[in-house]
Enzyme design. Structure first.
Site, mmCIF file in Angstrom:
data_model
loop_
_atom_site.group_PDB
_atom_site.id
_atom_site.type_symbol
_atom_site.label_atom_id
_atom_site.label_comp_id
_atom_site.label_asym_id
_atom_site.label_seq_id
_atom_site.Cartn_x
_atom_site.Cartn_y
_atom_site.Cartn_z
ATOM 1 N N LYS A 219 0.853 -1.186 0.000
ATOM 2 C CA LYS A 219 0.000 0.000 0.000
ATOM 3 C C LYS A 219 0.888 1.234 0.000
ATOM 4 O O LYS A 219 1.693 1.431 0.915
ATOM 5 C CB LYS A 219 -0.906 -0.004 1.230
ATOM 6 C CG LYS A 219 -1.796 1.222 1.310
ATOM 7 C CD LYS A 219 -2.796 1.132 2.427
ATOM 8 C CE LYS A 219 -3.655 2.381 2.477
ATOM 9 N NZ LYS A 219 -4.639 2.331 3.561
ATOM 10 N N LYS A 278 -2.083 -1.550 -3.884
ATOM 11 C CA LYS A 278 -2.970 -0.393 -3.848
ATOM 12 C C LYS A 278 -2.168 0.897 -3.882
ATOM 13 O O LYS A 278 -1.216 1.007 -3.106
ATOM 14 C CB LYS A 278 -3.807 -0.481 -2.564
ATOM 15 C CG LYS A 278 -4.677 0.719 -2.296
ATOM 16 C CD LYS A 278 -5.257 0.605 -0.928
ATOM 17 C CE LYS A 278 -6.030 1.877 -0.645
ATOM 18 N NZ LYS A 278 -6.525 1.946 0.689
HETATM 19 C C1 PBG Z 1 -7.361 3.535 5.374
HETATM 20 C C2 PBG Z 1 -7.757 3.239 3.973
HETATM 21 C C3 PBG Z 1 -7.597 4.135 2.921
HETATM 22 C C4 PBG Z 1 -8.181 3.545 1.807
HETATM 23 C C5 PBG Z 1 -8.664 2.293 2.192
HETATM 24 N N1 PBG Z 1 -8.390 2.105 3.544
HETATM 25 C C6 PBG Z 1 -7.038 5.514 2.894
HETATM 26 C C7 PBG Z 1 -5.730 5.808 3.462
HETATM 27 O O1 PBG Z 1 -4.890 4.944 3.677
HETATM 28 O O2 PBG Z 1 -5.511 6.977 3.749
HETATM 29 C C8 PBG Z 1 -8.242 4.220 0.476
HETATM 30 C C9 PBG Z 1 -9.215 3.719 -0.492
HETATM 31 C C10 PBG Z 1 -9.492 4.633 -1.635
HETATM 32 O O3 PBG Z 1 -8.874 5.703 -1.824
HETATM 33 O O4 PBG Z 1 -10.391 4.290 -2.403
HETATM 34 N N2 PBG Z 1 -6.812 2.618 6.129
#
Ligand code: PBG
Length: 353
Positions: A219, A278
């Site tokens: 991520k 992601k």
């Molecule tokens: C937070 C989380 C995020 C997303 C999914 N879980 C945002 C972040 O890490 O700030 C993002 C998903 C998206 O942008 O569609 N744990």
């Protein structure tokens, strides 16, 4: 001299005898008709490979999210019918994200451990309505619950420093509560070290050995999460300002390919059933790397900003919404994703299911 004599004589097409190439290999033969193109297609997408992210509100009515056209936070009472519709379209999973009342947020995010917190009620609602036809994936991270918007509890060092081990302890408890409410998978999205092993041990100790773990493994610290942060009201506002807090102390640096692979391998060793990359579109090379090395299914999350940019261009008439959507999803599959989390899931399934 008549005027006609000066007329160009080349009105008829000129076909030189040499125009026929001696060319036994003609790749275009496999693209000549729709039938042959369909027959030799290398990549396919099915609704069962899509997971629909759903935002949940404690309010009584649908709340449209401005930066995600077509996406609303759904009230508890609407979830059952909505999820049965998704299952009927062939979609097999939803990923739940609650919008927590700001009055319930604290620095330590303790609302995440409230046995009656919104996402647990939503999970029970969906499992009661759709049963085994639809898998529920529950996000495990503290950002919807903390006043500062970070995914964990802050350390005594101050600034944006999230305390790894203290956070892992809370997330393991949170995962057990989510599994007890009926979540089929818990999905740690926090990027703390050691969280997958800790969550697996906690689930097993509590008798939830059937609950799976889909780890947000690679991520990245991405600006593409902006609209999501508006949707869940975390991280200092949404849209273009959604990147206001920095998660660079735990999420990956966008340029780091080797490190992404290392994270995915670690999560698999720690017991992740599914590993995730992601965002998806800007990280297709990472999806390919992870697919080639992992022994478990690979998910890719086409995040909120990827969805928003396609919609924004389509609204201006600069791109065709449906064809851009389809090409983006197909490219993510081609890169090696077995599953795709996408806000387009329902619309795509409606067009093709
Ligand atoms: C937070 C989380 C995020 C997303 C999914 N879980 C945002 C972040 O890490 O700030 C993002 C998903 C998206 O942008 O569609 N744990």
């Amino acid at each position: 001299m008549s005027r006609g004599a000066n007329k160009p004589t080349s009105a008829a097409p000129v076909v030189l005898p040499s125009a026929r190439l001696v060319l036994p290999v003609r790749p275009r033969r496999l693209r000549a008709t729709a039938a042959i193109r369909e027959m030799v297609a290398e990549t396919a997408l099915a609704p069962a490979q899509l997971i629909q992210p759903l935002f949940v509100t404690g309010g009584a009515v649908n709340e449209p999210v401005a930066s995600l056209p077509g996406v609303s936070r759904l009230p508890l009472a609407a979830l059952g019918a909505h999820c049965r519709r998704l299952a009927a379209l062939g979609i097999r999973g939803v990923a739940l994200f609650p919008k927590i009342d700001p009055a319930l947020k604290t620095a330590d995010g303790r609302e995440a451990l409230n046995p009656e917190t919104l996402v647990l009620r939503a999970t029970r609602e969906i499992k009661a309505a759709a049963g085994d036809a639809l898998l529920v994936f529950n996000d495990i991270a503290l950002d919807p619950y903390t006043t500062h918007g970070h995914d964990g509890v802050l350390s005594a060092r101050g600034g944006d420093d999230v305390d790894n081990d203290a956070t892992v302890a809370v997330l393991a408890e949170m995962a057990v509560l989510n599994a007890a409410a009926g979540a089929d998978f818990v999905a740690p999205s926090d990027m703390m070290d050691g969280r997958v092993a800790a969550i697996r041990a906690a689930l097993d100790a509590a008798g939830h050995e059937r609950a799976g773990i889909m780890a947000y493994s690679a991520k990245f610290a991405s600006c593409y999460y902006g609209p999501f942060r508006e949707a869940v009201g975390a991280g200092g506002g949404g849209g273009a300002t959604g990147g206001a807090i920095s998660k660079a102390g735990y999420q990956l640096a966008p340029g780091n390919r080797r490190e992404a692979l290392r994270e995915a391998c670690l999560d698999e060793q720690e017991g992740a059933d599914i590993v995730m990359v992601k965002p998806a579109g800007p990280y297709l090379d990472i999806i390919r790397d992870v697919r080639e090395r992992a022994g478990v299914p690979v998910a890719a999350y086409q995040v909120s900003g990827e969805y928003a940019q396609i919609h924004a261009a389509a609204e201006r008439g600069w791109l065709d919404l449906r064809r851009t959507r389809d090409e983006a999803l197909l490219a993510i599959r081609r890169a090696g994703a077995d599953l795709i989390l996408t806000y387009f899931a329902e619309a795509w399934a409606r067009d093709y299911a």
